[in-house]
Design a protein around this motif. Sequence first.
Motif, mmCIF file in Angstrom:
data_model
loop_
_atom_site.group_PDB
_atom_site.id
_atom_site.type_symbol
_atom_site.label_atom_id
_atom_site.label_comp_id
_atom_site.label_asym_id
_atom_site.label_seq_id
_atom_site.Cartn_x
_atom_site.Cartn_y
_atom_site.Cartn_z
ATOM 1 N N UNK A 41 7.226 -22.029 16.328
ATOM 2 C CA UNK A 41 6.371 -20.488 16.572
ATOM 3 C C UNK A 41 6.411 -19.765 15.528
ATOM 4 N N UNK A 42 7.160 -20.043 14.542
ATOM 5 C CA UNK A 42 7.362 -19.047 13.321
ATOM 6 C C UNK A 42 5.904 -19.215 12.486
ATOM 7 N N UNK A 43 5.011 -18.267 12.184
ATOM 8 C CA UNK A 43 3.801 -18.441 11.791
ATOM 9 C C UNK A 43 4.165 -18.072 10.162
ATOM 10 N N UNK A 44 3.071 -18.849 9.450
ATOM 11 C CA UNK A 44 3.164 -18.618 8.088
ATOM 12 C C UNK A 44 2.693 -17.234 7.679
ATOM 13 N N UNK A 45 3.395 -16.698 6.756
ATOM 14 C CA UNK A 45 2.984 -15.474 6.332
ATOM 15 C C UNK A 45 4.466 -14.784 5.423
ATOM 16 N N UNK A 46 4.167 -13.379 5.251
ATOM 17 C CA UNK A 46 5.063 -12.865 4.403
ATOM 18 C C UNK A 46 6.469 -12.752 5.497
ATOM 19 N N UNK A 47 7.561 -13.136 5.023
ATOM 20 C CA UNK A 47 8.757 -12.987 5.765
ATOM 21 C C UNK A 47 9.009 -14.031 6.786
ATOM 22 N N UNK A 48 7.954 -15.314 6.787
ATOM 23 C CA UNK A 48 8.205 -16.184 7.514
ATOM 24 C C UNK A 48 9.462 -17.160 7.372
ATOM 25 N N UNK A 49 9.546 -17.298 6.024
ATOM 26 C CA UNK A 49 10.855 -18.174 5.846
ATOM 27 C C UNK A 49 12.202 -17.411 6.085
ATOM 28 N N UNK A 50 12.151 -16.135 5.992
ATOM 29 C CA UNK A 50 13.523 -15.633 6.329
ATOM 30 C C UNK A 50 13.780 -15.515 7.730
ATOM 31 N N UNK A 51 12.393 -15.506 8.553
ATOM 32 C CA UNK A 51 12.510 -15.263 10.126
ATOM 33 C C UNK A 51 12.910 -16.696 10.634
#
Length: 247
Positions: A41-51
């Motif tokens: 459910x993590x969407x690509x975008x800024x901060x997605x990798x850290x989330x």
Amino acid sequence: MTWKQRFLRLVDDDTYVSQHYKLARLREALAGGTAEELIADVLDGDGAYQSAMAELDAWFGGSERELERQQKELHALPQVQHDKDTAALQNLAVKLRNVLLNMRTCHLSPGREMYLTITQKLPRNLLLRYMERHDDASSDVHTLSQWLLDRVHRLRQVDARLATRVDSVRPARRPEEKTATLHPRSRAWTPRERPEHAFVAAGEDRGGRPPPASTCIKCSGAHCLSSCSQFRDMAVQARWDLVKPSQ
């Protein structure tokens, strides 16, 4: 090295790639497992990798989960049988050191129970040496860990020294047995190397010298009787008459 440690070293620590690339590599590494569903459910975008990394740490425990695994391995170690078992002592000392380092990372402090657990894994002679130098009532697991690491270091030095001494001391070679040889020119036994059982030719004594010359009983010449010309010219009966008195 755990899966997370390998991923952090190969991907996360790379400052030349983008966060989007790291997230894509993370999804590839987790494909087909439960962890992939956690970050689906993590969407690509800024901060997605850290989330995504935070979600995985929250579910699988992160450093706390690794610490729990290390503590189980430490408690599962068998008791060291004797104080000269360098390999067993080194395994215990290294695992104890790793647990203490991870506990420091997690801001945790080891209790008295861990100290007692480690002392029960030591052989009697080694534990006695430790208690002779440290007060058991006031000692902690950090002091014991450092003492074990120093002990392993000294044991490895002793093992290396003994191995070097064994390699340098070689058994003396037995002197080779002398064998009888033939002189290269005469093809005869040399006097010094001639064995006692060597063949002695006729007319030669054991010392390699010819016997003294015989005296003929017919003409008193310096030759044997069979070589005497006068004896050969005699009749047969006369020969018998000459030889019989000397027998």
